[in-house]
Design a protein around this motif. Structure first.
Motif, PDB file in Angstrom:
ATOM      1  N   VAL A  27       0.867  -1.178   0.000  1.00  0.00           N
ATOM      2  CA  VAL A  27       0.000   0.000   0.000  1.00  0.00           C
ATOM      3  C   VAL A  27       0.903   1.228   0.000  1.00  0.00           C
ATOM      4  N   SER A  28       0.390   2.321  -0.541  1.00  0.00           N
ATOM      5  CA  SER A  28       1.156   3.564  -0.534  1.00  0.00           C
ATOM      6  C   SER A  28       0.216   4.756  -0.477  1.00  0.00           C
ATOM      7  N   VAL A  29       0.740   5.848   0.056  1.00  0.00           N
ATOM      8  CA  VAL A  29       0.030   7.122   0.071  1.00  0.00           C
ATOM      9  C   VAL A  29       0.982   8.179  -0.481  1.00  0.00           C
ATOM     10  N   GLY A  30       0.417   9.145  -1.191  1.00  0.00           N
ATOM     11  CA  GLY A  30       1.244  10.192  -1.776  1.00  0.00           C
ATOM     12  C   GLY A  30       0.573  11.542  -1.689  1.00  0.00           C
ATOM     13  N   VAL A  31       1.379  12.573  -1.723  1.00  0.00           N
ATOM     14  CA  VAL A  31       0.873  13.942  -1.771  1.00  0.00           C
ATOM     15  C   VAL A  31       1.712  14.705  -2.785  1.00  0.00           C
ATOM     16  N   GLY A  32       1.051  15.508  -3.624  1.00  0.00           N
ATOM     17  CA  GLY A  32       1.782  16.204  -4.674  1.00  0.00           C
ATOM     18  C   GLY A  32       1.105  17.501  -5.063  1.00  0.00           C
ATOM     19  N   ARG A  41      -0.382  25.735  -5.538  1.00  0.00           N
ATOM     20  CA  ARG A  41      -1.663  26.405  -5.341  1.00  0.00           C
ATOM     21  C   ARG A  41      -2.771  25.396  -5.045  1.00  0.00           C
ATOM     22  N   GLY A  42      -2.453  24.131  -5.194  1.00  0.00           N
ATOM     23  CA  GLY A  42      -3.397  23.065  -4.892  1.00  0.00           C
ATOM     24  C   GLY A  42      -2.626  21.828  -4.490  1.00  0.00           C
ATOM     25  N   ALA A  43      -3.331  20.824  -3.989  1.00  0.00           N
ATOM     26  CA  ALA A  43      -2.675  19.603  -3.528  1.00  0.00           C
ATOM     27  C   ALA A  43      -3.387  18.382  -4.076  1.00  0.00           C
ATOM     28  N   ASP A  44      -2.586  17.366  -4.418  1.00  0.00           N
ATOM     29  CA  ASP A  44      -3.096  16.089  -4.895  1.00  0.00           C
ATOM     30  C   ASP A  44      -2.786  15.030  -3.849  1.00  0.00           C
ATOM     31  N   VAL A  45      -3.795  14.280  -3.434  1.00  0.00           N
ATOM     32  CA  VAL A  45      -3.632  13.204  -2.460  1.00  0.00           C
ATOM     33  C   VAL A  45      -3.999  11.893  -3.136  1.00  0.00           C
ATOM     34  N   SER A  46      -3.171  10.867  -2.963  1.00  0.00           N
ATOM     35  CA  SER A  46      -3.419   9.578  -3.612  1.00  0.00           C
ATOM     36  C   SER A  46      -3.278   8.436  -2.615  1.00  0.00           C
ATOM     37  N   MET A  47      -4.057   7.388  -2.841  1.00  0.00           N
ATOM     38  CA  MET A  47      -3.982   6.148  -2.070  1.00  0.00           C
ATOM     39  C   MET A  47      -3.912   4.993  -3.058  1.00  0.00           C
ATOM     40  N   GLN A  48      -3.008   4.066  -2.815  1.00  0.00           N
ATOM     41  CA  GLN A  48      -2.736   2.983  -3.759  1.00  0.00           C
ATOM     42  C   GLN A  48      -2.608   1.660  -3.013  1.00  0.00           C
ATOM     43  N   ALA A  49      -3.122   0.597  -3.619  1.00  0.00           N
ATOM     44  CA  ALA A  49      -2.978  -0.748  -3.065  1.00  0.00           C
ATOM     45  C   ALA A  49      -2.751  -1.707  -4.220  1.00  0.00           C
ATOM     46  N   GLY A  50      -1.805  -2.640  -4.045  1.00  0.00           N
ATOM     47  CA  GLY A  50      -1.505  -3.541  -5.151  1.00  0.00           C
ATOM     48  C   GLY A  50      -0.669  -4.723  -4.736  1.00  0.00           C
ATOM     49  N   TYR A  51      -0.119  -5.374  -5.745  1.00  0.00           N
ATOM     50  CA  TYR A  51       0.689  -6.570  -5.534  1.00  0.00           C
ATOM     51  C   TYR A  51       1.938  -6.488  -6.394  1.00  0.00           C
ATOM     52  N   ASN A  52       3.068  -6.872  -5.786  1.00  0.00           N
ATOM     53  CA  ASN A  52       4.341  -6.890  -6.495  1.00  0.00           C
ATOM     54  C   ASN A  52       4.788  -8.330  -6.704  1.00  0.00           C
ATOM     55  N   GLY A 179       9.724   7.912  -1.157  1.00  0.00           N
ATOM     56  CA  GLY A 179      10.213   8.255  -2.480  1.00  0.00           C
ATOM     57  C   GLY A 179       9.516   9.448  -3.078  1.00  0.00           C
ATOM     58  N   ALA A 180       9.791   9.664  -4.356  1.00  0.00           N
ATOM     59  CA  ALA A 180       9.219  10.777  -5.105  1.00  0.00           C
ATOM     60  C   ALA A 180       8.698  10.263  -6.437  1.00  0.00           C
ATOM     61  N   PHE A 181       7.754  11.012  -7.019  1.00  0.00           N
ATOM     62  CA  PHE A 181       7.177  10.608  -8.294  1.00  0.00           C
ATOM     63  C   PHE A 181       6.840  11.836  -9.128  1.00  0.00           C
ATOM     64  N   ILE A 182       6.740  11.615 -10.432  1.00  0.00           N
ATOM     65  CA  ILE A 182       6.231  12.624 -11.353  1.00  0.00           C
ATOM     66  C   ILE A 182       5.423  11.889 -12.410  1.00  0.00           C
ATOM     67  N   GLU A 183       4.273  12.446 -12.755  1.00  0.00           N
ATOM     68  CA  GLU A 183       3.393  11.783 -13.702  1.00  0.00           C
ATOM     69  C   GLU A 183       2.625  12.804 -14.524  1.00  0.00           C
ATOM     70  N   GLN A 191      -2.837  17.488 -16.636  1.00  0.00           N
ATOM     71  CA  GLN A 191      -1.961  18.184 -15.701  1.00  0.00           C
ATOM     72  C   GLN A 191      -0.877  17.247 -15.183  1.00  0.00           C
ATOM     73  N   PRO A 192       0.380  17.652 -15.258  1.00  0.00           N
ATOM     74  CA  PRO A 192       1.447  16.856 -14.643  1.00  0.00           C
ATOM     75  C   PRO A 192       1.475  17.090 -13.142  1.00  0.00           C
ATOM     76  N   ILE A 193       1.756  16.021 -12.396  1.00  0.00           N
ATOM     77  CA  ILE A 193       1.798  16.080 -10.938  1.00  0.00           C
ATOM     78  C   ILE A 193       3.162  15.574 -10.465  1.00  0.00           C
ATOM     79  N   MET A 194       3.745  16.253  -9.493  1.00  0.00           N
ATOM     80  CA  MET A 194       4.963  15.776  -8.856  1.00  0.00           C
ATOM     81  C   MET A 194       4.713  15.733  -7.354  1.00  0.00           C
TER      82      MET A 194
END
Length: 202
Positions: A27-32, A41-52, A179-183, A191-194
């Motif tokens: 599981v992971s959580v992110g803010v960008g 000027r705004g914030a992106d919040v993400s929640m992720q669940a998966g399998y590796n 970690g860090a991400f950009i998408e 819109q690109p998010i980092m």
């Protein structure tokens, strides 16, 4: 003999921890924020669940972006005509308000897994396909010496979303990573998010 048993148990537990990090659920959580001129000027919040599985990530993710966090805003224009009397009322914040929500499936791969002895560093390009909802309002009032202009516009969209991104994760322990991400979102959100993220592997 006892030392060999203890050493063997330690190596076994270490191997199990590495395998848990290599193959298993996470599981992971992110803010960008946006990458462009509207960054922070705004914030992106993400929640992720998966399998590796052997470096291959398959996951589901929910994203929510807004530049209205913590605000209570009301925007309105009203015009009333009572025969010989007209009443006009306006309440505009003069801002562009944006809200995006996306639910998607991601597919990514860790290209640093082939480095012998490496378990801390991970670079994961990924692609995501999902569905986005988008709502934007743009409100302003322009006043000159003998002219006043009011404007209130709203745009709502929904549809499939394609996301391309890359993430770097650093394992603090065999289970916890930061970690860090950009998408980039190419269809509805445009819109690109980092940002930064934390990941836990079971």
């Amino acid at each position: 003999m006892m030392k060999k048993i203890v050493l063997s148990l330690c190596l076994l537990s270490l191997g199990m921890a590495i395998m848990a990090q290599e193959n298993g659920a996470f599981v992971s959580v992110g803010v960008g924020t946006k990458v462009n001129d509207k960054a922070f000027r705004g914030a992106d919040v993400s929640m992720q669940a998966g399998y590796n599985y052997k470096g291959l990530d398959v996951s589901a993710q929910l994203d929510f972006y807004s530049n209205r966090w913590g605000d209570n805003r009301v925007n309105s224009l009203a015009y009333y005509d009572y025969g010989d009397k007209a009443i006009f009322a306006s309440l505009l914040d003069g801002k562009r308000n944006e809200t995006f929500m996306t639910l998607r499936l991601n597919l990514g791969y860790d290209f640093l897994r082939f480095i012998r002895g490496n378990w801390r560093h991970h670079i994961r390009p990924y692609v995501g396909l999902g569905y986005s909802l988008r709502n934007e309002t743009n409100n302003y009032c322009y006043q000159a010496k003998d002219m006043t202009t009011y404007s209130m516009g709203e745009q709502a969209q929904k549809g499939f979303e394609l996301t391309l991104g890359i993430a770097y994760d650093f394992n603090i322990t065999h289970h916890w990573a930061v970690g860090a991400f950009i998408e980039g979102n190419t269809l509805i959100r445009e819109q690109p998010i980092m940002g930064l993220r934390a990941r836990y592997s079971f």
